[in-house]
Write a protein that holds these residues in place. Structure first.
Motif, PDB file in Angstrom:
ATOM      1  N   VAL A   1       0.835  -1.205   0.000  1.00 45.89           N
ATOM      2  CA  VAL A   1       0.000   0.000   0.000  1.00 45.89           C
ATOM      3  C   VAL A   1       0.870   1.255   0.000  1.00 45.89           C
ATOM      4  CG1 VAL A   1      -1.714   1.292   1.314  1.00 45.89           C
ATOM      5  CG2 VAL A   1      -1.925  -1.188   1.091  1.00 45.89           C
ATOM      6  N   ILE A   2       1.879   1.294   0.867  1.00 48.48           N
ATOM      7  CA  ILE A   2       2.729   2.484   0.965  1.00 48.48           C
ATOM      8  C   ILE A   2       3.550   2.660  -0.310  1.00 48.48           C
ATOM      9  CG2 ILE A   2       4.662   3.500   2.219  1.00 48.48           C
ATOM     10  CD1 ILE A   2       3.592   2.184   4.745  1.00 48.48           C
ATOM     11  N   GLY A   3       4.098   1.544  -0.830  1.00 51.41           N
ATOM     12  CA  GLY A   3       4.899   1.648  -2.046  1.00 51.41           C
ATOM     13  C   GLY A   3       4.100   2.140  -3.243  1.00 51.41           C
ATOM     14  N   ALA A   4       2.835   1.767  -3.314  1.00 54.53           N
ATOM     15  CA  ALA A   4       2.000   2.214  -4.435  1.00 54.53           C
ATOM     16  C   ALA A   4       1.409   3.597  -4.196  1.00 54.53           C
ATOM     17  CB  ALA A   4       0.883   1.198  -4.673  1.00 54.53           C
ATOM     18  N   GLY A   5       1.125   3.949  -2.945  1.00 52.80           N
ATOM     19  CA  GLY A   5       0.471   5.212  -2.667  1.00 52.80           C
ATOM     20  C   GLY A   5       1.404   6.407  -2.605  1.00 52.80           C
ATOM     21  N   SER A   6       2.646   6.192  -2.149  1.00 50.79           N
ATOM     22  CA  SER A   6       3.565   7.326  -1.994  1.00 50.79           C
ATOM     23  C   SER A   6       3.848   8.036  -3.310  1.00 50.79           C
ATOM     24  CB  SER A   6       4.871   6.836  -1.343  1.00 50.79           C
ATOM     25  OG  SER A   6       4.622   6.343  -0.047  1.00 50.79           O
ATOM     26  N   PRO A   7       4.184   7.353  -4.419  1.00 52.60           N
ATOM     27  CA  PRO A   7       4.391   8.080  -5.689  1.00 52.60           C
ATOM     28  C   PRO A   7       3.150   8.839  -6.143  1.00 52.60           C
ATOM     29  CG  PRO A   7       5.316   5.883  -5.830  1.00 52.60           C
ATOM     30  CD  PRO A   7       4.522   5.926  -4.568  1.00 52.60           C
ATOM     31  N   VAL A   8       1.969   8.288  -5.875  1.00 54.27           N
ATOM     32  CA  VAL A   8       0.741   8.976  -6.278  1.00 54.27           C
ATOM     33  C   VAL A   8       0.590  10.284  -5.509  1.00 54.27           C
ATOM     34  CG1 VAL A   8      -1.767   8.801  -6.363  1.00 54.27           C
ATOM     35  CG2 VAL A   8      -0.357   6.811  -6.918  1.00 54.27           C
ATOM     36  N   PHE A   9       0.806  10.240  -4.177  1.00 51.30           N
ATOM     37  CA  PHE A   9       0.720  11.462  -3.385  1.00 51.30           C
ATOM     38  C   PHE A   9       1.778  12.466  -3.815  1.00 51.30           C
ATOM     39  CE2 PHE A   9      -1.818   8.861  -0.529  1.00 51.30           C
ATOM     40  CZ  PHE A   9      -2.727   9.771  -0.032  1.00 51.30           C
ATOM     41  N   ALA A  10       2.986  11.972  -4.097  1.00 49.64           N
ATOM     42  CA  ALA A  10       4.048  12.884  -4.537  1.00 49.64           C
ATOM     43  C   ALA A  10       3.713  13.506  -5.874  1.00 49.64           C
ATOM     44  CB  ALA A  10       5.378  12.137  -4.609  1.00 49.64           C
ATOM     45  N   ALA A  11       3.105  12.747  -6.781  1.00 45.68           N
ATOM     46  CA  ALA A  11       2.742  13.298  -8.098  1.00 45.68           C
ATOM     47  C   ALA A  11       1.694  14.382  -7.961  1.00 45.68           C
ATOM     48  CB  ALA A  11       2.224  12.169  -8.997  1.00 45.68           C
ATOM     49  N   VAL A  12       0.800  14.257  -6.986  1.00 46.79           N
ATOM     50  CA  VAL A  12      -0.226  15.286  -6.778  1.00 46.79           C
ATOM     51  C   VAL A  12       0.390  16.552  -6.210  1.00 46.79           C
ATOM     52  CG1 VAL A  12      -2.324  15.832  -5.496  1.00 46.79           C
ATOM     53  CG2 VAL A  12      -2.028  13.576  -6.509  1.00 46.79           C
TER      54      VAL A  12
ATOM     55  N   TYR B   1       1.805  16.358  -2.701  1.00 46.31           N
ATOM     56  CA  TYR B   1       2.044  16.105  -1.271  1.00 46.31           C
ATOM     57  C   TYR B   1       3.359  15.335  -1.119  1.00 46.31           C
ATOM     58  CZ  TYR B   1      -2.793  17.536  -0.559  1.00 46.31           C
ATOM     59  OH  TYR B   1      -3.966  18.252  -0.532  1.00 46.31           O
ATOM     60  N   VAL B   2       4.443  16.007  -1.479  1.00 45.43           N
ATOM     61  CA  VAL B   2       5.752  15.352  -1.481  1.00 45.43           C
ATOM     62  C   VAL B   2       6.221  15.090  -0.060  1.00 45.43           C
ATOM     63  CG1 VAL B   2       8.153  15.566  -2.235  1.00 45.43           C
ATOM     64  CG2 VAL B   2       6.309  16.433  -3.682  1.00 45.43           C
TER      65      VAL B   2
END
Length: 819
Positions: A409-420, A422-423
């Motif tokens: 979950v964290i590995g897939a969600g972190s890039p998505v948040f960073a792309a939005v 929320y780095v």
């Protein structure tokens, strides 16, 4: 450098929390006892803190400094709360000795009244510092909590701050400018150092040392690391290797981190000695050491969790191809995190714009997230394979499955948040997750090392059940690692210290304050007393009591009584040493005793009965007793129950209260002698004198029969089928009673056969109604009764049935029971 600092800070704070320096604590207590807090200075600091908090304009650094000052005051106030406690307790005892205060309208002697007033005044004066310290402590604690709330809110706002999206090409220009600007600055610093004659002379003078350090680092990195890995692998996977070799190999495996990191440090020192790398180069050399620690730690953890050679102690049950993938991912993750540390140190995010930081960090977050996803898939695969193979799922397997799913979950969600945008939030979740997996790997390694060390010391075999002590140590390690996990996930060290302060403060029950220090003192003193009690019991049981004339049961009673007395004394000494005032707990203990009395009355009854059994010893170990329907040999007597081994070789646990309140037959307590009775029946018409003489001869011939009293024969009754006799023999060992009965019966059967004496058996006449059914004849219809016959009573007629009649038609009806 940021991630390395977080990890080192977490380890340091965890050690500080788990093992607080006792010397410092003692010193502070002595200082607080000798000098009272400066309340004037405290009021000034408190007023200043209230104004700063109300203004809300101070930065985090100023708030942290103010918080540290408040924490120092609060510690002094906490120590001052217990001031004069000994003197206060003494004066209270003196006031109590004067008797109760007279009721309204009553009077007491003038000297007693004057003394009471004097002591009351002294008590009020002695209590004043403690009351003032409690008030100041609450004020300081409230201010600290307000500062914590402000810092926590600012931290949450920073994590949820929306940066410009790294996917927007407009922001790429800012990132390129940041990288180019730092690169140009670095080039300028190096070029300026090379143009400086003084720097060049320093470089030439240090050149031999620089070359030597580079040569040492190159040799260690190229050769030394491989030699260590091969030696460790050979010790770990050698056929028939001793357990000591395995323990040594596990400890030596840590050299895979220490030796390469030493080489990296040598490279960093060599670069600094050149004197031409500038300020940015110096920062990069410091980050290079962090890179070495991160990379080689990740490499070592991958080798421990995903070993190259399959062994029974595999942490994760994965096939060889998956383990190879795990080692590769560990190397890759170490490179990514180490490179992130170098990049952040180079660009210095504090002086860059949010757009530049967002674009620079985004590729690192994406790569680390992808690797974390692969780690999560390997961990979930371990749980899946354990289920498919039918192995019992341990708690460890379930936790690995949960961690694996969390990594996915964290590995897939972190890039998505960073792309939005929320780095910071993505960074605050992704990198702590990576560090947490490394901590889990360290815990697995330490647990395995503890287990192997215990096996080596105790010579435990592989097929023996799992030992308890290694499991308890591993559980304690997990508990001690919780502060490290908390620091890794962003909990501030001050918050952990605040939690420790709350634990140190403890809680109050009445006038008694109980803190972890009191509990720790109680546990230590009681443990020492318990061990001394066990030592005394061992000395009594092996050295002193065997030389006395006390029997085995009495020796055990003495040993058990010594144990109870020793444990009771150890508890009293521990309570007194810990400073726990039992008088303040009297009301609570009284209330609990009522509830416990109803709920545990049977247990208390059995306990008291056990003490009575050990003191009076109506039964002892080895006695043959009969309690109700249970008969057997006493195996052991404890304070709650007694274990009886029946003649079927089964253990029956009997509550001690049944042995005290019920009827107990003890066959062997004071003597092994006992009487056996063999009833014998002879046919009517037999010579009774002859039967009596034969039975007497048989009884006298038994080797275990006593001469006094001698065996006796009694003509007991005229039975329905036989003349009844009894042969009564008192034997020297009642334990052989069954064997004696068996042998006597054999001899009786042989002698009666020789003498022509018949032993009768019961006979029965069977009367059947409707015997024609057995012959297969049709039932005869009853003739109508005449009036005279009807008036007469019915008489049953006997009809003889021969065996031929019965066998003629066996299918007609069932035959009678033959007895």
């Amino acid at each position: 450098m940021q991630f390395m600092k977080v990890l080192l800070l977490a380890l340091f704070c965890a050690i500080s929390i788990v093992t607080p320096p006792s010397g410092a604590g003692a010193q502070s207590n002595e200082q607080s006892a000798s000098t009272a807090p400066d309340y004037d200075a405290w009021r000034t600091v408190a007023a200043q803190a209230e104004s700063i908090i109300d203004a809300g304009t101070a930065d985090d650094e100023a708030l942290n400094e103010l918080r540290q000052e408040l924490v120092a005051f609060r510690a002094r106030f906490l120590a001052a709360q217990d001031a004069n406690q000994t003197r206060i307790a003494s004066i209270r005892e003196q006031i109590a000795a004067l008797g109760p205060v007279p009721e309204e309208g009553a009077s007491e002697a003038p000297e007693i009244a004057a003394r009471r007033a004097e002591l009351t005044e002294q008590l009020t004066a002695l209590q004043a510092p403690g009351i003032a310290a409690q008030e100041a402590f609450r004020c300081a604690d409230g201010l600290i909590r307000q500062i914590d709330v402000i810092l926590r809110e600012r931290q949450a706002e920073a994590l949820l701050e929306l940066w410009p999206s790294p996917l927007n090409p407009v922001n790429w220009v800012a990132a390129a400018d940041a990288v180019w600007g730092r690169s140009f600055t670095f080039y300028t610093q190096v070029a300026g150092a090379l143009d400086d004659p003084a720097r060049l002379r320093e470089f030439r003078s240090n050149l031999p040392i620089v070359l030597l350090l580079f040569g040492f680092a190159g040799f260690v990195l190229l050769r030394g690391r491989r030699w260590i890995e091969r030696a460790v692998a050979k010790l770990l996977h050698e056929e028939g290797a001793r357990k000591s070799k395995r323990v040594f190999a596990e400890i030596a495996s840590l050299a895979q981190i220490l030796v390469p990191v030493t080489a990296v440090i040598a490279v960093a020192v060599a670069l600094d000695l050149t004197g031409v790398i500038g300020d940015i180069g110096s920062d990069l050399t410091t980050a290079l050491i962090g890179f070495g620690v991160i990379y080689f730690s990740a490499r070592w953890a991958g080798g421990e969790i995903f070993p190259a050679v399959e062994t029974p102690q595999l942490p994760l049950k994965l096939p060889e191809a998956r383990r190879r993938e795990g080692r590769f991912l560990s190397h890759l993750m170490g490179l990514i995190v180490g490179a992130a540390l170098m990049v952040l140190e180079f660009i210095n995010p504090d002086v860059q714009t949010d757009a530049a930081n967002s674009v620079i960090l985004f590729p690192i977050i994406v790569l680390a997230g992808l690797v974390l996803i692969r780690f999560g898939s390997l961990m979930t695969l371990h749980a899946k394979l354990c289920t498919e193979q039918g192995d019992e799922r341990r708690f460890f397997d379930r936790m690995i499955n949960i961690l694996g799913r969390g990594a996915l979950v964290i590995g897939a969600g972190s890039p998505v948040f960073a792309a939005v945008g929320y780095v910071q939030a993505a960074e605050a979740v992704l990198f702590p997750a990576i560090v947490s997996l490394w901590i889990v790997a360290v815990l697995i390694f330490v647990s395995q090392l503890v287990s192997d060390t215990y096996d080596m010391v105790t010579a435990r075999k592989p097929d023996d059940p799992d030992a308890l002590i290694p499991a308890l140590i591993s559980f304690a390690l997990v508990l001690f690692s919780l502060p490290v996990f908390a620091l890794t996930w962003g909990v501030r060290p001050t918050e952990l210290m605040e939690l420790w302060q709350v634990l140190r403060e403890g809680f109050r029950i009445g006038e008694t304050r109980i803190s972890p220090t009191n509990i720790l003192s109680f546990v230590i003193i009681f443990s020492i007393g318990y061990m001394l009690t066990r030592m005394v019991q061992g000395a009594l049981g092996s050295t002193v009591l065997p030389k006395t004339k006390i029997d085995k049961g009495g020796q055990k009673a003495v040993i058990s009584g010594t144990g109870y007395v020793g444990i009771f004394i150890a508890a009293l000494v521990a309570i007194s040493t810990a400073g726990i005032d039992l008088s303040g707990l009297a009301i609570v203990a009284g209330a609990l005793s009522v509830g416990i009395g109803f709920g545990l009355q049977n247990i208390v009854s059995n306990f008291i009965s056990g003490l009575i059994l050990l003191i009076e010893r109506p039964v002892a170990e080895g006695d043959w007793i009969e309690v109700g329907t249970t008969m057997g040999t006493v195996r052991s007597i404890s304070v709650r129950s007694t274990i009886i081994e029946t003649f079927d070789r089964t253990d029956v646990i009997v509550p001690n209260a049944d042995l005290i309140s019920g009827t107990v037959t003890n066959w062997t307590r004071f003597s092994q002698t006992g009487r056996v009775i063999i009833p014998v029946g002879v046919a009517y018409g037999s010579d009774t004198r002859k039967v009596e003489r034969i039975l007497k001869e048989i009884g006298d011939a038994q080797p275990l029969a006593l001469l006094d009293p001698a065996p006796a024969v009694h003509f007991t009754n005229f039975g329905a089928d036989a003349l009844e006799f009894e042969l009564r023999i008192v034997i020297s060992d009642v334990g052989f009673g069954l064997s004696v009965r068996t042998e006597v019966r054999h001899q009786i059967a042989e002698r009666f056969k020789q003498e022509g004496i018949e032993i009768p058996f019961a006979q029965r006449d069977i009367w059947l109604r409707n015997p024609e059914v057995l012959r297969g004849d049709a039932p005869v219809a009853p003739e109508p009764d005449t009036p005279d016959e009807a008036a007469q009573p019915k008489v049953m007629q006997h009809d003889e049935i021969t065996e031929t009649d019965i066998a003629g038609d066996a299918s007609a009806a069932d035959g009678p029971d033959q007895r």
